[in-house]
Design a protein around this motif. Structure first.
Motif, short mmCIF file in Angstrom:
data_model
loop_
_atom_site.label_atom_id
_atom_site.label_comp_id
_atom_site.label_asym_id
_atom_site.label_seq_id
_atom_site.Cartn_x
_atom_site.Cartn_y
_atom_site.Cartn_z
N THR A 120 11.53 -19.14 -16.03
CA THR A 120 11.71 -17.75 -16.46
C THR A 120 10.75 -16.84 -15.72
N SER A 121 9.56 -17.33 -15.43
CA SER A 121 8.57 -16.52 -14.71
C SER A 121 9.06 -16.14 -13.31
N THR A 122 9.92 -16.97 -12.73
CA THR A 122 10.48 -16.65 -11.42
C THR A 122 11.41 -15.44 -11.53
N ILE A 123 12.25 -15.42 -12.57
CA ILE A 123 13.14 -14.27 -12.80
C ILE A 123 12.29 -13.03 -13.04
N GLU A 124 11.24 -13.18 -13.85
CA GLU A 124 10.34 -12.05 -14.11
C GLU A 124 9.75 -11.51 -12.81
N SER A 125 9.33 -12.40 -11.93
CA SER A 125 8.76 -11.98 -10.64
C SER A 125 9.78 -11.22 -9.80
N TRP A 126 11.02 -11.69 -9.82
CA TRP A 126 12.07 -10.99 -9.06
C TRP A 126 12.30 -9.59 -9.63
N GLU A 127 12.40 -9.52 -10.97
CA GLU A 127 12.69 -8.24 -11.61
C GLU A 127 11.53 -7.26 -11.51
N GLU A 128 10.33 -7.77 -11.34
CA GLU A 128 9.15 -6.90 -11.19
C GLU A 128 8.81 -6.66 -9.72
N ASP A 129 9.71 -7.09 -8.83
CA ASP A 129 9.55 -6.91 -7.37
C ASP A 129 8.26 -7.53 -6.83
N ARG A 130 7.83 -8.63 -7.45
CA ARG A 130 6.67 -9.36 -6.94
C ARG A 130 7.10 -10.48 -6.01
N ALA A 131 8.40 -10.82 -6.03
CA ALA A 131 8.93 -11.88 -5.18
C ALA A 131 10.44 -11.67 -5.04
N GLU A 132 10.99 -12.33 -4.03
CA GLU A 132 12.45 -12.32 -3.84
C GLU A 132 12.91 -13.75 -3.65
N PRO A 133 14.14 -14.04 -4.06
CA PRO A 133 14.64 -15.42 -3.95
C PRO A 133 14.95 -15.80 -2.51
N ARG A 134 14.92 -17.09 -2.26
CA ARG A 134 15.38 -17.62 -0.98
C ARG A 134 16.90 -17.48 -0.93
N ALA A 135 17.46 -17.66 0.23
CA ALA A 135 18.90 -17.43 0.46
C ALA A 135 19.78 -18.23 -0.50
N ASN A 136 19.45 -19.51 -0.72
CA ASN A 136 20.31 -20.32 -1.59
C ASN A 136 20.26 -19.83 -3.03
#
Length: 124
Positions: A40-56
């Motif tokens: 869930t923390s990964t989704i949080e990071s994406w939504e807070e623009d602290r990270a972006e997902p890899r292509a897959n």
């Protein structure tokens, strides 16, 4: 989905678009994370623009949220439809009218069944 203060097509970030699409899909952060097999923390990071997902993961994310990869990355293309509050009022009015019609239809169907039964008894 209704227009939220944080989401506007012209100013939305990647994280804003992920959050808007997730909410439009009716998913919590935890539900989306579980479906993607990530924390869930990964989704949080994406939504807070602290990270972006890899292509897959980006491809999986766009599929689960039913939006295009291009829209997630740039805001261009197939994304979520933002419904303004006055449009929501119109939609609510139509839904209310549909419920009224359905109720009327059920009442008329019951009335028709009673008349058919009465007619059969008189003929039979």
């Amino acid at each position: 989905m209704h227009a939220d203060a944080y989401f506007g097509e012209d100013i939305a970030t990647f994280g804003d678009r992920v959050a808007a699409a997730r909410e439009a899909a009716g998913l919590s952060q935890a539900q989306l994370a579980r479906r993607m097999g990530i924390k869930t923390s990964t989704i949080e990071s994406w939504e807070e623009d602290r990270a972006e997902p890899r292509a897959n993961k980006l491809q999986m994310l766009s599929g689960l949220l039913n939006v295009s990869i291009i829209w997630l990355m740039s805001g261009q293309g197939e994304g979520v439809t933002v419904i303004e509050s006055d449009e929501m009022a119109d939609i609510s009015e139509v839904l209310s009218e549909l419920r009224t019609i359905r109720t009327d239809q059920q009442r008329l169907t019951e009335r028709l069944a009673r008349l058919e039964k009465r007619l059969r008894l008189q003929l039979g």
